[in-house]
Enzyme design. Structure first.
Site, PDB file in Angstrom:
ATOM      1  N   TRP A 129       0.822  -1.217   0.000  1.00 47.02           N
ATOM      2  CA  TRP A 129       0.000   0.000   0.000  1.00 47.02           C
ATOM      3  C   TRP A 129       0.848   1.255   0.000  1.00 47.02           C
ATOM      4  O   TRP A 129       0.521   2.241  -0.661  1.00 47.02           O
ATOM      5  CB  TRP A 129      -1.022  -0.024   1.130  1.00 47.02           C
ATOM      6  CG  TRP A 129      -2.092  -1.024   0.814  1.00 47.02           C
ATOM      7  CD1 TRP A 129      -2.303  -2.220   1.419  1.00 47.02           C
ATOM      8  CD2 TRP A 129      -3.053  -0.944  -0.261  1.00 47.02           C
ATOM      9  NE1 TRP A 129      -3.337  -2.890   0.802  1.00 47.02           N
ATOM     10  CE2 TRP A 129      -3.811  -2.131  -0.224  1.00 47.02           C
ATOM     11  CE3 TRP A 129      -3.339  -0.002  -1.244  1.00 47.02           C
ATOM     12  CZ2 TRP A 129      -4.841  -2.393  -1.122  1.00 47.02           C
ATOM     13  CZ3 TRP A 129      -4.369  -0.258  -2.159  1.00 47.02           C
ATOM     14  CH2 TRP A 129      -5.105  -1.443  -2.081  1.00 47.02           C
ATOM     15  N   ASP A 157      -1.698   7.101   5.940  1.00 48.25           N
ATOM     16  CA  ASP A 157      -2.798   6.269   5.446  1.00 48.25           C
ATOM     17  C   ASP A 157      -3.101   5.268   6.555  1.00 48.25           C
ATOM     18  O   ASP A 157      -2.332   4.337   6.790  1.00 48.25           O
ATOM     19  CB  ASP A 157      -2.369   5.536   4.161  1.00 48.25           C
ATOM     20  CG  ASP A 157      -3.395   4.493   3.719  1.00 48.25           C
ATOM     21  OD1 ASP A 157      -4.462   4.387   4.347  1.00 48.25           O
ATOM     22  OD2 ASP A 157      -3.112   3.778   2.733  1.00 48.25           O
ATOM     23  N   LYS A 208     -12.788  -1.263   6.481  1.00 47.36           N
ATOM     24  CA  LYS A 208     -12.193  -2.273   7.364  1.00 47.36           C
ATOM     25  C   LYS A 208     -12.892  -2.212   8.725  1.00 47.36           C
ATOM     26  O   LYS A 208     -13.442  -3.196   9.181  1.00 47.36           O
ATOM     27  CB  LYS A 208     -10.702  -2.026   7.573  1.00 47.36           C
ATOM     28  CG  LYS A 208      -9.948  -1.513   6.378  1.00 47.36           C
ATOM     29  CD  LYS A 208      -9.717  -2.569   5.332  1.00 47.36           C
ATOM     30  CE  LYS A 208      -8.812  -1.997   4.236  1.00 47.36           C
ATOM     31  NZ  LYS A 208      -8.607  -2.950   3.160  1.00 47.36           N
TER      32      LYS A 208
HETATM   33  C1  LIG Z   1      -3.696   0.445   3.790  1.00 51.29           C
HETATM   34  C2  LIG Z   1      -4.609   0.617   2.624  1.00 51.29           C
HETATM   35  N1  LIG Z   1      -4.566   1.763   1.937  1.00 51.29           N
HETATM   36  C3  LIG Z   1      -5.371   1.970   0.870  1.00 51.29           C
HETATM   37  C4  LIG Z   1      -6.263   1.021   0.448  1.00 51.29           C
HETATM   38  C5  LIG Z   1      -7.117   1.292  -0.755  1.00 51.29           C
HETATM   39  O1  LIG Z   1      -8.411   1.526  -0.354  1.00 51.29           O
HETATM   40  P1  LIG Z   1      -9.595   1.702  -1.401  1.00 51.29           P
HETATM   41  O2  LIG Z   1      -9.822   0.384  -2.026  1.00 51.29           O
HETATM   42  O3  LIG Z   1     -10.719   2.192  -0.537  1.00 51.29           O
HETATM   43  O4  LIG Z   1      -9.183   2.719  -2.394  1.00 51.29           O
HETATM   44  C6  LIG Z   1      -6.354  -0.194   1.141  1.00 51.29           C
HETATM   45  C7  LIG Z   1      -7.324  -1.230   0.703  1.00 51.29           C
HETATM   46  O5  LIG Z   1      -7.346  -2.324   1.137  1.00 51.29           O
HETATM   47  C8  LIG Z   1      -5.503  -0.390   2.257  1.00 51.29           C
HETATM   48  O6  LIG Z   1      -5.545  -1.535   2.955  1.00 51.29           O
END
Ligand SMILES: Cc1ncc(COP(=O)(O)O)c(C=O)c1O
Length: 366
Positions: free
Chosen positions: A98, A177, A201
């Site tokens: 991520w 994030d 989540k």
């Molecule tokens: C740590 C993290 N950041 C960003 C995201 C991306 O999120 P989204 O699918 O809502 O764009 C995720 C998705 O699992 C994630 O676990």
């Protein structure tokens, strides 16, 4: 028993409550999906959601709370577009998939405003399953440093707030994030200049994103962007710049009420710690069968990753687990192995049941 990584389990009682009121909420004669987002009823829903977020986190008035759309991934682009100026540079701490995505997307978005997103620290050379080490002098002169507090795929977590162990040099903003450990225990969110988290989540439906942003950051916005991409415009409109995802906000409001009734972040944090302790304890108790790759101290309480010593055990395990009622255990396709996501709505009893299952499985392999 849903151990999926996201969308993850939500409290069943909340889902039942919301479902029962889909046609008529609070005696208003219609459901939240049909209420005007500018009407008194929904204004109340939005106001309570924001108040609950502030109460639960203790976020001070120095920070604005925004409810936005587009998932956490849209924030990968909005952060640099809003926080970087022409010629400015941001540094990314990359401890997993991520963080890597945030940097990758950040590079593209930074270029649009004449800035630059660069790698500050990475765990790649150490094989991903450790925390990257931030060399503070390297952060001097950066507009912001971006962290991913919990790497959902690789199962690595920063022990926030102290995990941003080394305070950033003066003038360097701290951006996080926090999608996959948001509201999982008390965190000093006020220590960040900007925190964003996808809801899917721990707190609600996919698509909705919570942003905590220091008001002083908004004062310096870049003027080149369309309003819908600007944090200051979202703040000015009280998260009503356009039609918000009203049902998602309503579900989130109910989940936050549920969280408060459970005793808030301290209580849920204690339960999450207990769940993680049980699960990692079970993995470590059978080293001839299971192996947790993440170094101790960096292990995520939300997403516990483990592999099988004998690769052929994996398919058998998954098949038996599915028959026993456990779903969502397969690791991310890029990382393999198993991943047990133990978000707030996953009760201790499910983790106990999974640990019993793992003990029985291991005993049969010994
Ligand atoms: C740590 C993290 N950041 C960003 C995201 C991306 O999120 P989204 O699918 O809502 O764009 C995720 C998705 O699992 C994630 O676990």
């Amino acid at each position: 028993m849903n151990f999926g990584a996201g969308p993850g389990a939500l409290p069943l009682e909340v889902l039942e409550e919301v479902a029962a009121e889909l046609g008529d909420i609070a005696g208003t004669g219609m459901g939240v999906l049909e209420h005007s987002h500018r009407g008194a009823f929904f204004e109340g829903v939005l106001a309570e959601t924001l108040t609950l977020l502030r109460e639960l986190t203790g976020l001070p008035d120095s920070h604005e709370i925004l409810l936005m759309q587009g998932g956490a991934s849209l924030q990968f682009g909005l952060v640099p577009m809003n926080l970087l100026r022409e010629g400015a540079r941001a540094g990314y701490v990359v401890g997993g998939a991520w963080g890597e995505k945030a940097l990758d997307e950040g590079k593209r978005a930074a270029a649009l405003v004449g800035g630059e997103a660069t790698l500050l620290a990475s765990s790649e050379e150490s094989g991903r399953y450790v925390r990257p080490v931030v060399d503070v002098p390297d952060a001097r002169g950066l507009a912001y440093v971006h962290f991913t507090s919990n790497e959902t795929i690789h199962g690595i977590e920063y022990d926030l707030p102290s995990g941003v162990a080394t305070p950033m040099p003066k003038g360097v903003a701290c951006v996080c994030d926090a999608s996959s450990n948001f509201l999982a225990r008390p965190y000093a969110y006020a220590g960040f200049d900007l925190v964003y988290a996808g809801a899917q989540k721990n707190i609600g439906p996919a698509g909705l994103v919570v942003v905590f942003v220091k008001k002083s950051m908004l004062a310096e916005h870049t003027p080149k962007l369309p309003n819908i991409l600007r944090y200051d415009q979202h703040a000015k409109s009280g998260s009503l710049l356009n039609t918000p995802p009203t049902l998602s906000i309503e579900i989130t409001r109910r989940v936050l009420r549920w969280l408060r009734a459970k005793g808030g972040l301290a209580a849920i944090g204690a339960q999450n710690a207990r769940k993680a302790q049980l699960l990692y304890g079970t993995i470590d108790a059978f080293p001839s069968v299971y192996r947790a790759p993440v170094t101790s101290g960096a292990r995520s309480e939300m997403n516990a990753v483990f592999h099988f010593v004998r690769a052929e055990d994996q398919a058998v395990f998954l098949e038996q687990a599915a028959r026993a009622g456990f779903v969502g255990l397969a690791g991310h396709r890029s990382a393999g192995g198993m991943r047990v996501s133990m978000y707030n709505a996953v009760p201790l009893a499910w983790v106990e049941a999974l640990c019993d299952f793992m003990r029985t499985f291991a005993a049969a392999r010994a």
